[in-house]
Design a protein around this motif. Structure first.
Motif, mmCIF file in Angstrom:
data_model
loop_
_atom_site.group_PDB
_atom_site.id
_atom_site.type_symbol
_atom_site.label_atom_id
_atom_site.label_comp_id
_atom_site.label_asym_id
_atom_site.label_seq_id
_atom_site.Cartn_x
_atom_site.Cartn_y
_atom_site.Cartn_z
ATOM 1 N N ARG A 191 41.685 -97.243 44.664
ATOM 2 C CA ARG A 191 40.577 -98.059 44.073
ATOM 3 C C ARG A 191 39.805 -97.631 42.963
ATOM 4 N NH1 ARG A 191 36.550 -98.493 48.485
ATOM 5 N NH2 ARG A 191 36.408 -96.713 48.191
ATOM 6 N N ALA A 192 39.647 -98.363 41.976
ATOM 7 C CA ALA A 192 39.170 -98.008 40.718
ATOM 8 C C ALA A 192 37.534 -97.416 40.793
ATOM 9 C CB ALA A 192 38.760 -99.120 39.731
ATOM 10 N N GLU A 193 37.005 -97.993 41.828
ATOM 11 C CA GLU A 193 35.445 -97.337 42.325
ATOM 12 C C GLU A 193 35.575 -95.749 42.414
ATOM 13 O OE1 GLU A 193 37.038 -100.353 43.251
ATOM 14 O OE2 GLU A 193 36.049 -100.253 45.352
ATOM 15 N N ASP A 194 36.713 -95.227 42.825
ATOM 16 C CA ASP A 194 36.805 -93.826 43.250
ATOM 17 C C ASP A 194 36.979 -92.995 42.098
ATOM 18 O OD1 ASP A 194 36.428 -94.747 45.863
ATOM 19 O OD2 ASP A 194 38.623 -94.730 46.382
ATOM 20 N N ILE A 195 37.057 -93.801 41.244
ATOM 21 C CA ILE A 195 37.516 -92.701 39.555
ATOM 22 C C ILE A 195 36.486 -91.648 39.517
ATOM 23 C CG2 ILE A 195 37.961 -92.901 37.084
ATOM 24 C CD1 ILE A 195 39.364 -95.590 37.689
ATOM 25 N N GLN A 196 35.310 -92.248 39.525
ATOM 26 C CA GLN A 196 34.255 -91.300 39.005
ATOM 27 C C GLN A 196 34.172 -90.047 39.958
ATOM 28 O OE1 GLN A 196 30.604 -92.915 37.529
ATOM 29 N NE2 GLN A 196 29.551 -91.482 38.693
ATOM 30 N N ARG A 197 34.032 -90.495 41.603
ATOM 31 C CA ARG A 197 33.836 -89.591 42.582
ATOM 32 C C ARG A 197 35.043 -88.480 42.344
ATOM 33 N NH1 ARG A 197 35.914 -89.278 47.913
ATOM 34 N NH2 ARG A 197 36.758 -91.289 47.645
ATOM 35 N N PHE A 198 36.308 -88.748 42.107
ATOM 36 C CA PHE A 198 37.479 -87.769 41.930
ATOM 37 C C PHE A 198 37.269 -87.148 40.878
ATOM 38 C CE2 PHE A 198 40.293 -90.813 44.943
ATOM 39 C CZ PHE A 198 39.841 -89.813 45.831
ATOM 40 N N LEU A 199 36.970 -87.650 39.615
ATOM 41 C CA LEU A 199 36.839 -87.011 38.548
ATOM 42 C C LEU A 199 35.676 -85.953 38.396
ATOM 43 C CD1 LEU A 199 38.360 -87.060 35.790
ATOM 44 C CD2 LEU A 199 36.658 -88.496 34.862
ATOM 45 N N ASP A 233 34.196 -79.921 39.399
ATOM 46 C CA ASP A 233 33.509 -79.258 40.358
ATOM 47 C C ASP A 233 34.289 -78.106 40.664
ATOM 48 O OD1 ASP A 233 31.258 -78.547 41.754
ATOM 49 O OD2 ASP A 233 32.372 -79.359 43.572
ATOM 50 N N THR A 234 35.624 -78.534 41.043
ATOM 51 C CA THR A 234 36.722 -77.424 41.481
ATOM 52 C C THR A 234 37.020 -76.477 40.168
ATOM 53 O OG1 THR A 234 37.655 -79.345 42.731
ATOM 54 C CG2 THR A 234 39.072 -77.386 42.424
ATOM 55 N N LEU A 235 37.213 -77.104 39.075
ATOM 56 C CA LEU A 235 37.358 -76.204 38.024
ATOM 57 C C LEU A 235 36.326 -75.267 37.760
ATOM 58 C CD1 LEU A 235 38.745 -78.791 35.179
ATOM 59 C CD2 LEU A 235 40.068 -77.074 36.769
ATOM 60 N N ALA A 236 35.060 -75.635 38.006
ATOM 61 C CA ALA A 236 33.912 -74.892 37.642
ATOM 62 C C ALA A 236 33.834 -73.682 38.726
ATOM 63 C CB ALA A 236 32.553 -75.600 37.481
ATOM 64 N N ARG A 237 34.454 -73.767 39.910
ATOM 65 C CA ARG A 237 34.411 -72.945 40.972
ATOM 66 C C ARG A 237 35.635 -71.791 40.880
ATOM 67 N NH1 ARG A 237 34.644 -75.157 46.068
ATOM 68 N NH2 ARG A 237 35.382 -77.085 45.260
ATOM 69 N N ILE A 238 36.426 -71.836 39.823
ATOM 70 C CA ILE A 238 37.610 -71.058 39.747
ATOM 71 C C ILE A 238 37.395 -69.833 39.751
ATOM 72 C CG2 ILE A 238 39.723 -70.560 38.398
ATOM 73 C CD1 ILE A 238 40.231 -73.677 37.997
ATOM 74 N N LEU A 239 38.087 -68.860 40.514
ATOM 75 C CA LEU A 239 37.814 -67.439 40.378
ATOM 76 C C LEU A 239 39.185 -67.007 39.601
ATOM 77 C CD1 LEU A 239 36.724 -64.826 41.271
ATOM 78 C CD2 LEU A 239 37.953 -64.900 43.087
ATOM 79 N N ALA A 240 40.309 -67.143 40.076
ATOM 80 C CA ALA A 240 41.759 -66.693 39.472
ATOM 81 C C ALA A 240 42.164 -68.138 39.028
ATOM 82 C CB ALA A 240 42.345 -65.878 40.529
ATOM 83 N N ASP A 241 42.375 -67.939 37.666
ATOM 84 C CA ASP A 241 42.852 -69.347 37.097
ATOM 85 C C ASP A 241 43.923 -69.945 37.647
ATOM 86 O OD1 ASP A 241 42.702 -71.731 35.663
ATOM 87 O OD2 ASP A 241 42.603 -70.543 33.585
ATOM 88 N N GLU A 278 44.204 -77.482 46.588
ATOM 89 C CA GLU A 278 44.442 -78.873 46.222
ATOM 90 C C GLU A 278 45.917 -79.012 46.788
ATOM 91 O OE1 GLU A 278 42.004 -80.342 42.449
ATOM 92 O OE2 GLU A 278 43.332 -78.489 42.071
ATOM 93 N N THR A 279 46.206 -79.767 47.759
ATOM 94 C CA THR A 279 47.492 -79.729 48.330
ATOM 95 C C THR A 279 48.617 -80.353 47.289
ATOM 96 O OG1 THR A 279 46.813 -81.929 49.023
ATOM 97 C CG2 THR A 279 46.771 -80.124 50.606
ATOM 98 N N GLY A 280 49.665 -79.990 47.315
ATOM 99 C CA GLY A 280 50.883 -80.520 46.643
ATOM 100 C C GLY A 280 51.933 -79.839 46.714
ATOM 101 N N VAL A 331 42.659 -69.663 42.677
ATOM 102 C CA VAL A 331 41.887 -69.211 43.766
ATOM 103 C C VAL A 331 40.313 -69.783 43.515
ATOM 104 C CG1 VAL A 331 41.338 -67.466 45.181
ATOM 105 C CG2 VAL A 331 43.507 -67.373 44.081
ATOM 106 N N LEU A 332 39.826 -70.435 44.178
ATOM 107 C CA LEU A 332 38.587 -70.877 44.132
ATOM 108 C C LEU A 332 37.572 -69.640 44.463
ATOM 109 C CD1 LEU A 332 38.454 -74.618 44.820
ATOM 110 C CD2 LEU A 332 39.212 -73.416 42.826
ATOM 111 N N GLN A 333 36.301 -69.650 44.105
ATOM 112 C CA GLN A 333 35.379 -68.597 44.446
ATOM 113 C C GLN A 333 35.081 -68.650 46.037
ATOM 114 O OE1 GLN A 333 32.594 -69.498 41.604
ATOM 115 N NE2 GLN A 333 32.807 -67.665 40.599
ATOM 116 N N ASP A 334 35.434 -69.902 46.743
ATOM 117 C CA ASP A 334 34.876 -70.265 48.245
ATOM 118 C C ASP A 334 36.042 -70.652 48.798
ATOM 119 O OD1 ASP A 334 35.004 -72.425 46.899
ATOM 120 O OD2 ASP A 334 33.157 -72.879 47.392
ATOM 121 N N SER A 335 37.170 -70.738 48.351
ATOM 122 C CA SER A 335 38.628 -71.026 49.119
ATOM 123 C C SER A 335 39.788 -70.354 48.753
ATOM 124 C CB SER A 335 38.698 -72.931 48.526
ATOM 125 O OG SER A 335 39.742 -73.100 49.120
ATOM 126 N N THR A 336 40.517 -70.220 49.997
ATOM 127 C CA THR A 336 41.691 -69.395 49.717
ATOM 128 C C THR A 336 42.794 -70.116 49.270
ATOM 129 O OG1 THR A 336 40.959 -68.396 51.706
ATOM 130 C CG2 THR A 336 43.543 -68.472 51.289
#
Lengths: 494, 165
Positions: free
Chosen positions: A278-286, A291-299, A322-324, A337-342
């Motif tokens: 749904r187009a309404e979700d674009i902003q939230r996902f972006l 937010d995820t990028l800013a929490r990166i520990l090991a790129d 992020e699953t995939g 690797v995020l700062q707070d996530s394995t």
């Protein structure tokens, strides 16, 4: 440049590397960086450095002399550690192939909190083709403005729009005068066809101007359509980007885009793709993505490995953050690797019976290459090895790790739909429909009624028209993928 | 090969979830034999027994194995047993469908009787005996019953549910 470059780091090998390993590392680097072949600016310089490093290290005498000049190796106090979990305590001597699953977890360390969040170097690539007109375009514009407002002063940001050609709407820069940039985004008009390569190339150029190891370099593609004929170019660009530490993530809006292509594009770089129904979700996902990028520990963690003869890597999947699915050859970009996530990656190996004659099977041998954005010095690759003993009988006294069973259990549903897709591609429609029904049953038993219904409808679609519907196929693919990850967070809360 | 118990799909050795139907093939906990004491079962049964609402009867027999409930109404006395060929006296309640023969239930095994508000059980000299909550009853001797009591006719277990406990 330090006066005394660390040749081991330049070549990406450990200090105790064998001559063979040094040679191998040099050949690999030379193949892509040789002046006759390289493409990007600066690659020739890197090649010369590597050559210098090789000349010194390949000669044992020179290497010894050089080693003496090196400062003693610092205790590798890595900001991450890794754990390996196996699906079975040992392999069994059999005359048929067998399966081994391995879960690799790369875990941020406690003290990593002291490492500041790295500055970003992000380019947003917006599809402005005719199909994006009106409401969708407005939502995308607002979303772009929103993420720009959230940027910190140290972040570099650019916006590229494309249809059948690309324009740089906002060149890569620190966004000081945000209101002026906002106005530029608002003026954006839709029109034209979808040629993703045009946009990606322009974004790549923007990113490259400021690309450095101290930043998180990332391209985010937002599109709602199929691109035609330029897929190969895009994938080549992704490979080039991956080598330079530039990640690519893709977001597909609606049902018309090519999910298989965007998945491949993103996973070449360790990035991920997402489905926005749904187009309404674009902003939230972006916003989430930034937010995820800013929490990166090991790129970007890269698994560089050589396959053992007789062992086939049959599947690789990132279950977290992020699953995939991941590509299964060459250097695998596992993702951040995020700062707070394995970072968790599940591997499936198929082991040939000929190997089980020995007492020990080395399933995979290689190294993990890490870039920690906030650390000025590159980190030496970490050696990694998956191996199992071979015994006459399966050891049933030690249960497999619950962690790996849980990860596999969640992945099973995703793989069932993947299997059905493969069968449709091969013309085995009856089988595909059968598997979609099985999937529906499993989904129902897990309480996923809506997804189960979609799976049943798709089973019918396959029976009737020998194809998935665009929408249903994406619902199920990304729906089962979503089951893998966020569920765990919910469980923790309960 | 591991053959999936759910769909009989053949999976390679080491597979954890059936690739055809998603059934888990390996359990996290190794299989061990658990000992469940009889007392425990009896206790659990007693705690959970409830007289079915809207059942028009003064008592009911709960067959603990199958979960079936047989209401006792209209009359004050019911004989329990199993019907077989050439039998002069038939029991009021035939337990043949509940494996009575295999469990060692006699043709005329026991009787349940209501006297005013109290319900009694009496063994009718059965070959394998009647047990009330695990204690063997003397033949032809009435015993008062409480709601939730477990009777064993030979090995066949039934639970007594009373309307007005």
């Amino acid at each position: 440049m330090p006066t005394n470059p660390d040749y081991y780091v330049t070549l990406g090998v450990a200090r105790n590397a064998t001559q063979e390993e040094i040679k191998q590392a040099y050949y690999e680097a030379a193949q892509r960086l040789h002046p006759d072949k390289n493409k990007a600016a600066g690659e020739t310089e890197i090649f010369l450095e590597i050559q210098q490093a090789y000349e010194t290290l390949s000669n044992p005498k020179r290497r010894k002399k050089y080693d003496a000049t090196l400062p003693p190796e610092e205790e590798p106090s890595l900001p991450v550690k890794y754990e390996i979990y196996y699906s079975r305590p040992n392999l069994v001597r059999l005359n048929e192939p067998q399966i081994l699953y391995v879960l690799l977890e790369i875990i941020p360390q406690q003290k990593s909190e002291e490492i500041p969040a790295p500055p970003l170097n992000v380019s947003l690539v917006l599809d402005r083709s005719t199909s994006m007109k009106d409401e969708k375009m407005d939502i995308v514009k607002n979303a772009a403005i929103k993420v720009m407002r959230n940027l910190r002063s140290q972040d570099i940001f650019s916006v590229v729009t494309f249809s059948d050609r690309a324009e740089v709407l906002i060149p890569a820069s620190y966004s000081f005068d945000k209101s002026k940039l906002e106005a530029r985004i608002r003026m954006l008009q839709s029109g034209g066809a979808t040629e993703i390569y045009q946009g990606m190339q322009a974004a790549y150029d923007e990113i490259q101007r400021n690309a450095s190891h101290e930043r998180v370099n990332h391209i985010i593609l937002l599109t709602d359509g199929h691109t035609y004929g330029d897929e190969q170019q895009c994938l080549k660009l992704a490979e080039r980007a991956a080598r330079q530490g530039i990640g690519i993530s893709a977001m597909g809006i609606g049902k018309e885009w090519n999910d298989v292509f965007l998945d491949t594009l993103a996973n070449r770089t360790g990035g991920s793709s997402r489905y926005i129904s749904r187009a309404e979700d674009i902003q939230r996902f972006l916003v989430e993505k930034f937010d995820t990028l800013a929490r990166i520990l090991a790129d970007d963690v890269v698994l560089d490995f050589k396959e053992t003869t007789g062992v086939e890597l049959a599947y690789a999947f990132r279950t977290q953050p992020e699953t995939g699915p991941l590509p299964m050859e060459g250097d695998i970009h596992l993702g951040p690797v995020l700062q707070d996530s394995t970072l968790s990656v599940l591997f499936e190996f198929r082991i040939d019976p000929s190997l089980t004659k020995g007492d020990m099977i080395q399933v995979l041998r290689g190294s993990l290459k890490l870039t920690i954005a906030a650390l000025p010095t590159p980190i030496q690759p970490v050696r990694i090895e998956f191996s199992r003993e071979v015994k006459e009988e399966a050891d049933t006294t030690i249960p497999p790790s619950a962690l790996i069973i849980r990860a596999l259990g969640k992945l099973t549903l995703y793989r069932m739909q993947e299997k059905a897709h493969m069968e449709v591609d091969q013309g085995q429609f009856e089988l595909a429909a059968h598997h979609m029904k099985q999937l529906a049953t499993s989904l129902l038993s897990q309480g996923e009624r809506d997804l189960a219904r979609t799976a049943l409808i798709e089973a019918e679609n396959i029976e009737k028209s020998q194809a998935f519907s665009e929408e249903g196929s994406k619902e199920i693919k990304y729906g089962t993928r979503a089951l893998i990850m966020p569920q765990e967070k919910k469980e923790e809360l309960v | 090969m591991i053959i999936c118990p759910n769909c009989t799909h053949e999976n390679l050795d080491g597979t954890v979830f059936c690739s055809d139907c998603g059934t888990q093939l390996t359990s996290i906990n190794p299989i061990v034999t658990q000992n469940i004491s009889e007392e425990q079962i009896t206790r659990d049964l007693k705690r959970t027994s409830v007289f079915p609402k809207d059942l028009d009867a003064w008592a009911a027999i709960h067959l603990t194995n199958s979960g079936q409930i047989l209401p006792l109404s209209d009359r004050e006395e019911f004989t329990l047993g199993r019907i077989s060929d050439a039998q002069p006296i038939m029991p009021d309640i035939d337990l043949t469908p509940y494996q009575a023969y295999a469990c060692g239930v006699s043709r005329l095994h026991a009787v349940l009787r209501k006297e005013e508000s109290q319900v009694y059980v009496m063994d009718l000299g059965s070959s394998n005996g009647t047990y009330l909550n695990g204690v063997r009853l003397k033949p032809n001797d009435s015993q008062a019953l409480n709601h939730g009591d477990i009777l064993s006719l030979g090995k066949l277990k039934i639970q007594i549910l009373l309307k007005n406990p």
